[in-house]
Design a protein around this motif. Structure first.
Motif: not given
Length: 253
Positions: A8, A12, A149, A165, A167-169, A173
Motif C-alpha cells: 500500500t 501511494q 470506489r 485504486w 493501494s486500496g485493494r 479497503a
C-alpha cells in the motif's frame, strides 16, 4: 537494500512521485545507474532476481496488450528524456493492466435494476409501495454502478488513478470487492515493488549497492562492489584490496 514499505505504501509513493516524473521529462540529463564510466565493472552483473524478471515480463506483456501511444502522457516540449519517458510508459502500462486484471477478478458486478415495466396507476397503498420499492431499487443500482470506489476500465486511465485504486485493494479497503487472494497479494506486491524501484532509480532517489559476478573480479582477485545513488557519487570498491574507482577513474589502489 530491502524495501520494508508495505505494498500500500509503495503504491501511494508511486502516485506521489508521478508528477516528479512529468517534471523530469524535459530534462535530458541522463542519470544512468551504473554510470557509463563504471559499466565495464558490472557488465556481467545479474541485475534481477526471479521476482524482478517476472515483473519485467509482466511489463512487456502489458505494453504489447495496451499499445499505449506517447501522446497519452500529455503534450510535452521536445526533446524529452527518453529514459524518463520509457519509465513512465512502462510503469503506467503495468499498473493499468494490473488494475484491469484485478478488477475483473475481485470487483463485484453492479447491481441489476428491475426489468422495465409500463407505468400504471397505483390507486391502492400496496401498489404505491410496489412502485416506491421499484424506484428505490433502480436508484440503488444506479449508485452502485457509479460507485467512485469501482475501477472503471473505460474512465480515468492514468497511472495515479491505478496506483491509488490498487493501494486500496492491497489495504483491503471497503467497497464492491472481495479480498485479494494470497496469490493476488503476492503478484501485486511484486508489481508495486518493481514499479517503485524503477521510478526511484530514474529519479535518482534510491540507494544502489551491487556486487559484480565472479566473472568480473578485481585484478587482485577480490569481489568488486558498486554503490551510490540517492544523491551520492557512484563508486566501485574492491572488497579484497580496497581499491576504489569513481566516475573519473581510480581513486585509490
Amino acid at each position: 537494500m530491502n524495501d520494508t514499505r508495505t505494498t500500500t505504501q509503495q503504491l501511494q509513493q508511486i502516485a506521489r512521485l508521478w508528477p516528479d516524473l512529468h517534471d523530469a521529462l524535459g530534462d535530458r540529463t541522463q542519470h544512468a545507474w551504473p554510470p557509463p564510466q563504471l559499466r565495464d565493472y558490472i557488465a556481467g552483473l545479474d541485475r534481477r532476481d526471479a521476482e524482478q524478471a517476472e515483473y519485467d515480463r509482466w511489463q512487456a506483456s502489458a505494453l504489447r496488450a495496451l499499445e499505449r501511444s506517447p501522446e497519452q502522457l500529455g503534450v510535452r516540449p521536445v526533446p524529452i528524456s527518453l529514459r524518463v519517458h520509457d519509465t513512465m510508459r512502462t510503469v503506467e502500462a503495468a499498473l493499468l493492466d494490473t488494475a484491469d486484471r484485478l478488477a475483473r477478478a475481485v470487483q463485484r458486478p453492479p447491481q441489476q435494476p428491475p426489468a422495465p415495466a409500463r407505468a400504471a396507476a397505483a390507486p391502492t397503498r400496496a401498489e404505491r409501495l410496489v412502485w416506491k420499492d421499484r424506484a428505490r431499487r433502480i436508484e440503488a443500482a444506479r449508485r452502485d454502478a457509479c460507485d467512485p470506489r469501482r475501477w472503471q476500465p473505460q474512465h480515468d486511465r492514468t497511472a495515479i488513478r491505478a496506483a491509488l485504486w490498487l493501494s486500496g485493494r492491497a489495504a483491503g479497503a471497503g467497497g464492491p470487492f472481495r479480498p485479494l487472494s494470497e496469490a493476488e497479494e503476492q503478484h501485486l506486491a511484486r508489481v508495486a515493488a518493481g514499479a517503485l524501484a524503477r521510478i526511484e532509480s530514474t529519479l535518482d532517489l534510491a540507494e544502489n549497492r551491487r556486487e559484480l559476478t565472479a566473472e568480473h573480479p578485481c585484478p587482485c582477485g577480490g569481489t568488486i562492489e558498486v554503490y551510490g545513488g540517492a544523491g551520492a557519487r557512484p563508486v566501485a570498491r574492491c572488497k579484497g584490496c580496497g581499491a576504489l574507482w569513481s566516475e573519473g577513474g581510480v581513486i585509490a589502489a
